[in-house]
Design a protein around this motif. Sequence first.
Motif, PDB file in Angstrom:
ATOM      1  N   GLN A  96       0.864  -1.181   0.000  1.00 58.74           N
ATOM      2  CA  GLN A  96       0.000   0.000   0.000  1.00 58.74           C
ATOM      3  C   GLN A  96       0.899   1.228   0.000  1.00 58.74           C
ATOM      4  OE1 GLN A  96      -2.556  -0.311   3.438  1.00 58.74           O
ATOM      5  NE2 GLN A  96      -3.762  -1.976   2.579  1.00 58.74           N
ATOM      6  N   GLU A  97       1.206   1.705  -1.196  1.00 59.53           N
ATOM      7  CA  GLU A  97       2.132   2.829  -1.318  1.00 59.53           C
ATOM      8  C   GLU A  97       1.385   4.166  -1.293  1.00 59.53           C
ATOM      9  OE1 GLU A  97       5.156   1.987  -1.188  1.00 59.53           O
ATOM     10  OE2 GLU A  97       5.400   0.034  -2.133  1.00 59.53           O
ATOM     11  N   LEU A  98       2.143   5.236  -1.137  1.00 61.47           N
ATOM     12  CA  LEU A  98       1.631   6.595  -1.286  1.00 61.47           C
ATOM     13  C   LEU A  98       2.231   7.188  -2.554  1.00 61.47           C
ATOM     14  CD1 LEU A  98       2.071   7.774   2.393  1.00 61.47           C
ATOM     15  CD2 LEU A  98      -0.108   7.791   1.184  1.00 61.47           C
ATOM     16  N   ALA A  99       1.383   7.712  -3.426  1.00 60.56           N
ATOM     17  CA  ALA A  99       1.887   8.274  -4.673  1.00 60.56           C
ATOM     18  C   ALA A  99       0.969   9.398  -5.139  1.00 60.56           C
ATOM     19  CB  ALA A  99       1.981   7.196  -5.749  1.00 60.56           C
ATOM     20  N   LEU A 100       1.498  10.259  -5.967  1.00 59.40           N
ATOM     21  CA  LEU A 100       0.735  11.384  -6.503  1.00 59.40           C
ATOM     22  C   LEU A 100       0.612  11.243  -8.012  1.00 59.40           C
ATOM     23  CD1 LEU A 100      -0.440  14.197  -5.374  1.00 59.40           C
ATOM     24  CD2 LEU A 100       1.492  15.194  -6.624  1.00 59.40           C
ATOM     25  N   LEU A 101      -0.630  11.173  -8.495  1.00 56.47           N
ATOM     26  CA  LEU A 101      -0.918  11.293  -9.924  1.00 56.47           C
ATOM     27  C   LEU A 101      -1.117  12.772 -10.214  1.00 56.47           C
ATOM     28  CD1 LEU A 101      -3.506   8.514 -10.940  1.00 56.47           C
ATOM     29  CD2 LEU A 101      -1.371   9.061 -12.144  1.00 56.47           C
ATOM     30  N   TYR A 102      -0.504  13.292 -11.275  1.00 54.29           N
ATOM     31  CA  TYR A 102      -0.621  14.729 -11.496  1.00 54.29           C
ATOM     32  C   TYR A 102      -0.579  15.085 -12.983  1.00 54.29           C
ATOM     33  CZ  TYR A 102       4.477  14.704 -12.151  1.00 54.29           C
ATOM     34  OH  TYR A 102       5.754  14.451 -12.607  1.00 54.29           O
ATOM     35  N   ASP A 103      -1.105  16.280 -13.265  1.00 54.69           N
ATOM     36  CA  ASP A 103      -1.082  16.834 -14.612  1.00 54.69           C
ATOM     37  C   ASP A 103       0.237  17.598 -14.777  1.00 54.69           C
ATOM     38  OD1 ASP A 103      -1.360  18.365 -16.927  1.00 54.69           O
ATOM     39  OD2 ASP A 103      -3.489  18.770 -16.593  1.00 54.69           O
ATOM     40  N   PRO A 104       1.142  17.118 -15.640  1.00 54.66           N
ATOM     41  CA  PRO A 104       2.461  17.760 -15.756  1.00 54.66           C
ATOM     42  C   PRO A 104       2.406  19.161 -16.356  1.00 54.66           C
ATOM     43  CG  PRO A 104       2.182  16.092 -17.457  1.00 54.66           C
ATOM     44  CD  PRO A 104       1.008  15.956 -16.539  1.00 54.66           C
ATOM     45  N   TYR A 105       1.286  19.533 -16.956  1.00 54.89           N
ATOM     46  CA  TYR A 105       1.150  20.882 -17.498  1.00 54.89           C
ATOM     47  C   TYR A 105       0.753  21.892 -16.418  1.00 54.89           C
ATOM     48  CZ  TYR A 105       1.348  18.589 -22.031  1.00 54.89           C
ATOM     49  OH  TYR A 105       1.751  17.824 -23.112  1.00 54.89           O
ATOM     50  N   ILE A 106       0.350  21.383 -15.245  1.00 57.57           N
ATOM     51  CA  ILE A 106      -0.113  22.252 -14.169  1.00 57.57           C
ATOM     52  C   ILE A 106       0.906  22.365 -13.043  1.00 57.57           C
ATOM     53  CG2 ILE A 106      -1.943  22.641 -12.467  1.00 57.57           C
ATOM     54  CD1 ILE A 106      -2.861  22.969 -15.353  1.00 57.57           C
ATOM     55  N   LEU A 107       1.597  21.277 -12.728  1.00 53.60           N
ATOM     56  CA  LEU A 107       2.528  21.309 -11.614  1.00 53.60           C
ATOM     57  C   LEU A 107       3.703  20.363 -11.831  1.00 53.60           C
ATOM     58  CD1 LEU A 107       1.238  19.168  -8.633  1.00 53.60           C
ATOM     59  CD2 LEU A 107      -0.091  19.371 -10.719  1.00 53.60           C
ATOM     60  N   LYS A 108       4.773  20.658 -11.091  1.00 49.89           N
ATOM     61  CA  LYS A 108       5.978  19.829 -11.130  1.00 49.89           C
ATOM     62  C   LYS A 108       6.344  19.449  -9.694  1.00 49.89           C
ATOM     63  CE  LYS A 108       7.848  22.106 -15.262  1.00 49.89           C
ATOM     64  NZ  LYS A 108       8.969  22.939 -15.807  1.00 49.89           N
ATOM     65  N   PRO A 109       6.000  18.234  -9.268  1.00 42.15           N
ATOM     66  CA  PRO A 109       6.364  17.793  -7.920  1.00 42.15           C
ATOM     67  C   PRO A 109       7.624  16.922  -7.945  1.00 42.15           C
ATOM     68  CG  PRO A 109       4.633  16.389  -8.791  1.00 42.15           C
ATOM     69  CD  PRO A 109       5.028  17.328  -9.898  1.00 42.15           C
ATOM     70  N   ARG A 110       8.379  16.956  -6.866  1.00 44.91           N
ATOM     71  CA  ARG A 110       9.521  16.050  -6.739  1.00 44.91           C
ATOM     72  C   ARG A 110       9.644  15.626  -5.280  1.00 44.91           C
ATOM     73  NH1 ARG A 110      13.940  18.895  -4.678  1.00 44.91           N
ATOM     74  NH2 ARG A 110      13.681  21.164  -4.741  1.00 44.91           N
ATOM     75  N   HIS A 111      10.054  14.378  -5.074  1.00 44.15           N
ATOM     76  CA  HIS A 111      10.251  13.879  -3.725  1.00 44.15           C
ATOM     77  C   HIS A 111      11.428  14.622  -3.099  1.00 44.15           C
ATOM     78  CE1 HIS A 111      11.341  10.325  -0.897  1.00 44.15           C
ATOM     79  NE2 HIS A 111      10.428  11.070  -0.346  1.00 44.15           N
ATOM     80  N   ASP A 112      11.173  15.260  -1.963  1.00 46.16           N
ATOM     81  CA  ASP A 112      12.194  16.132  -1.374  1.00 46.16           C
ATOM     82  C   ASP A 112      12.147  16.026   0.149  1.00 46.16           C
ATOM     83  OD1 ASP A 112      14.184  18.154  -1.281  1.00 46.16           O
ATOM     84  OD2 ASP A 112      12.643  19.680  -0.946  1.00 46.16           O
ATOM     85  N   PRO A 113      12.580  14.882   0.696  1.00 47.69           N
ATOM     86  CA  PRO A 113      12.553  14.700   2.149  1.00 47.69           C
ATOM     87  C   PRO A 113      13.738  15.380   2.809  1.00 47.69           C
ATOM     88  CG  PRO A 113      13.406  12.718   1.120  1.00 47.69           C
ATOM     89  CD  PRO A 113      13.082  13.675  -0.002  1.00 47.69           C
ATOM     90  N   LYS A 114      13.505  16.553   3.340  1.00 51.58           N
ATOM     91  CA  LYS A 114      14.587  17.287   3.988  1.00 51.58           C
ATOM     92  C   LYS A 114      15.128  16.511   5.185  1.00 51.58           C
ATOM     93  CE  LYS A 114      14.151  21.122   1.496  1.00 51.58           C
ATOM     94  NZ  LYS A 114      15.193  21.562   0.567  1.00 51.58           N
ATOM     95  N   GLU A 115      16.421  16.596   5.386  1.00 52.06           N
ATOM     96  CA  GLU A 115      16.997  15.989   6.576  1.00 52.06           C
ATOM     97  C   GLU A 115      16.491  16.731   7.811  1.00 52.06           C
ATOM     98  OE1 GLU A 115      18.677  13.319   6.967  1.00 52.06           O
ATOM     99  OE2 GLU A 115      19.013  12.843   4.849  1.00 52.06           O
ATOM    100  N   GLY A 116      16.196  15.985   8.861  1.00 55.23           N
ATOM    101  CA  GLY A 116      15.751  16.601  10.099  1.00 55.23           C
ATOM    102  C   GLY A 116      16.754  16.354  11.206  1.00 55.23           C
ATOM    103  N   ASP A 117      16.321  16.640  12.433  1.00 55.59           N
ATOM    104  CA  ASP A 117      17.176  16.334  13.579  1.00 55.59           C
ATOM    105  C   ASP A 117      16.537  15.201  14.377  1.00 55.59           C
ATOM    106  OD1 ASP A 117      15.060  17.474  14.965  1.00 55.59           O
ATOM    107  OD2 ASP A 117      16.076  19.397  15.220  1.00 55.59           O
ATOM    108  N   ARG A 118      17.066  14.918  15.527  1.00 55.92           N
ATOM    109  CA  ARG A 118      16.577  13.793  16.318  1.00 55.92           C
ATOM    110  C   ARG A 118      15.123  13.980  16.748  1.00 55.92           C
ATOM    111  NH1 ARG A 118      16.385  11.758  21.559  1.00 55.92           N
ATOM    112  NH2 ARG A 118      17.002   9.558  21.759  1.00 55.92           N
ATOM    113  N   SER A 119      14.695  15.232  16.920  1.00 59.59           N
ATOM    114  CA  SER A 119      13.324  15.498  17.355  1.00 59.59           C
ATOM    115  C   SER A 119      12.318  15.372  16.219  1.00 59.59           C
ATOM    116  CB  SER A 119      13.226  16.904  17.963  1.00 59.59           C
ATOM    117  OG  SER A 119      13.419  17.891  16.963  1.00 59.59           O
ATOM    118  N   ALA A 120      12.798  15.421  14.975  1.00 57.15           N
ATOM    119  CA  ALA A 120      11.908  15.308  13.818  1.00 57.15           C
ATOM    120  C   ALA A 120      12.696  14.744  12.633  1.00 57.15           C
ATOM    121  CB  ALA A 120      11.318  16.664  13.460  1.00 57.15           C
TER     122      ALA A 120
END
Length: 331
Positions: A96-120
């Motif tokens: 059961q994955e999480l994914a985004l279907l999108y219209d490429p003419y409207i938006l440009k998404p990219r997976h961008d998991p920022k590094e956090g610290d120990r609290s997050a």
Amino acid sequence: MRVATYNIEWFANLFDRKDKLIVDDSWSGRHDVTKAQQVEAIAKVLTAIDADAVLVVEAPNTGKTQNTVRALQRFAEVFELRTSNAVMGFANDTHQELALLYDPYILKPRHDPKEGDRSAPRFDQVFNIDLDIDATEDQVQFSKPPMELAVEINSGQHLRLIGAHLKSKAPHGAESRDEAIRISIANRRKQLAQAIWLSRRIKAHLAADEQVILLGDLNDGPGLDEFEHLFGRSSVEILLQTGLFDPHAVAATGADMGQHPSTARFAQPDEGQFLEALLDYIMISDGLRDRRPNWRIWHPFHDPICQSTPDLQQALLTASDHFPVTLDIEL
């Protein structure tokens, strides 16, 4: 722009090991629904909601031979959906994955998991928190890590989109009442920890002046079970306290619990009826509330248009036990 979240039950069952769509009369994972019927119903619903971006909760699997993005893009191609592209975050082991279907003419998404610290920390890592006030930290992990996307809209607007599927509180596998109570409490404790983890990540994005949309199946809402009073608040309330807003969530926190909206409908065969619940949300940060946001739950019996459109009503009931939620917003 229209954004949607849609939990599509047993979507993975509709693809073979090479991500080819299975359209035949064999049974799907849905009760008394064939694969062909469910495939057609999903396509009808996605066409009807006509969203620019759809978070697919319980998306097709990524594994040794399967690929979520490939499966979703093939589905979109077969049914000529304008949401022709897909992106996902961290793969998981649940099918059961999480994914985004999108219209490429409207938006440009990219997976961008920022590094956090120990609290997050990042959602593919381990979160340490004392869950039971015993002065010992528990280690919490996501079975379905939330997806953090950096999104650029064709208007030039940038925002952070986070898709989530929090842990279910249901006592699966319990063989006695006492065991069911124990599992339910443990599951709620872990779900609240996941909500705290998620809320800390959201606060970090807001502190960096990013606008945030959180959407998905949170498997929770105020007053949904008898164990909530043990912990004082629901996962949804924890997330609202970050400054996010969803009118359905707000209504549920203050209204008669028999009157709040619902986004899911589950059969209860032993009782001969259905249980309805508000589980799916689209929450927005304060900076987006002046963009004329408008929310809609595509419920087959509560939404007037769905109720008066027989084909769409039946498609919603056939496709999944959850119904889409959409947000129209000026971006």
